[in-house]
Scaffold this motif. Structure first.
Motif: not given
Length: 259
Positions: A191-192, A195, A199, A204-206, A208
């Motif tokens: 998940a990291d 993201r 980014a 935008d990391p969201e 993903w």
């Protein structure tokens, strides 16, 4: 399917307190293994896992396996277990340009040298008694290298080579050495990473989830799917499997980049 494990057998899982490692511990317990050694850095996470798995005795070893002295502390445990699962490792994303090489070195100390030394220690004892299994959880980037994950691709390629060459001869002495190459797995680490990529590439990391739309079956593998594969391969039902790598990525390695 009865995989043939006996209650008196024991297992060591490194990096075993969370993610794929914890799922593997749970899977061995479900198959009737009564003693599972767990090596991890955080005592609290081991304790929480032990509370979740009352069917087995969870023996915790709070260690940093990037340190040679801590690896040596596992010598006796690695020698006594029936199955060693090398799983501890976290390698940073990034290309060679701009990489902070000391971070790569620390990551290789854990995953490359950790796997190599524990395999050597366990292999010696297993060979002497004529039985045992070593499963290396490696990673699909070793099969299809990614310039954006170069440190991991290099490490995984090396571990695949070790697994295949050692496992090609170990069965002559009753010991099986093999590996599993997971693709993206539903863990906090993935998940990291997604993201961070979103980014950088999408601003935008969201965003993903847009990457997951291109994955096989439009989803990420679960830790439980990897664990079930490890536990089957280590079992007597897979008794002629050695010197090979099983890729568990839904075919992603042949679609494009791993993440």
């Amino acid at each position: 399917m009865d995989l043939g494990y006996q209650a008196g057998q024991s297992v060591l899982v490194t990096g075993g307190s969370r993610g794929i490692g914890a799922a593997t511990v749970r899977a061995f317990a479900r198959e009737g293994v009564k003693r599972v050694h767990v090596a991890a850095r955080d005592a609290g996470s081991i304790d929480r896992l032990a509370a979740e798995v009352p069917a087995a005795e969870i023996v915790g070893h709070v260690l940093d396996l990037s340190r040679p002295a801590d690896r040596i502390r596992l010598r006796d445990v690695a020698g006594e277990v029936d199955v060693l699962v090398n799983n501890a490792g976290a390698i940073p994303q990034g290309a060679l340009a701009g990489a902070h090489l000391p971070d790569w070195q620390r990551a290789w100390d854990l995953k490359v040298w950790g796997y190599v030394e524990l395999t050597q220690l366990a292999l010696a004892a297993m060979t002497e008694r004529g039985s045992g299994v070593i499963v290396n959880v490696v990673g699909v980037s070793g099969e299809r290298p990614d310039a954006g994950y170069l440190a991991g691709s290099m490490a995984n390629s090396a571990l695949m080579t070790m697994t295949r060459t050692v496992g090609a001869y170990s069965l002559d002495h009753g010991v099986r050495v093999l590996g599993v190459n997971p693709g993206p797995v539903e863990t906090q680490r993935l998940a990291d990473a997604l993201r961070a990529r979103a980014a950088t590439e999408l601003g935008d990391p969201e965003r993903w989830p847009e990457f997951v739309a291109g994955y096989p079956a439009r989803r990420i593998a679960t830790a439980e799917e990897v664990a079930d594969t490890v536990v089957f391969l280590a079992s007597p039902r897979s008794s002629y499997t050695s010197g090979c790598i099983v890729t568990l990525d839904g075919g992603m390695a042949w679609r494009g980049r791993a993440l």
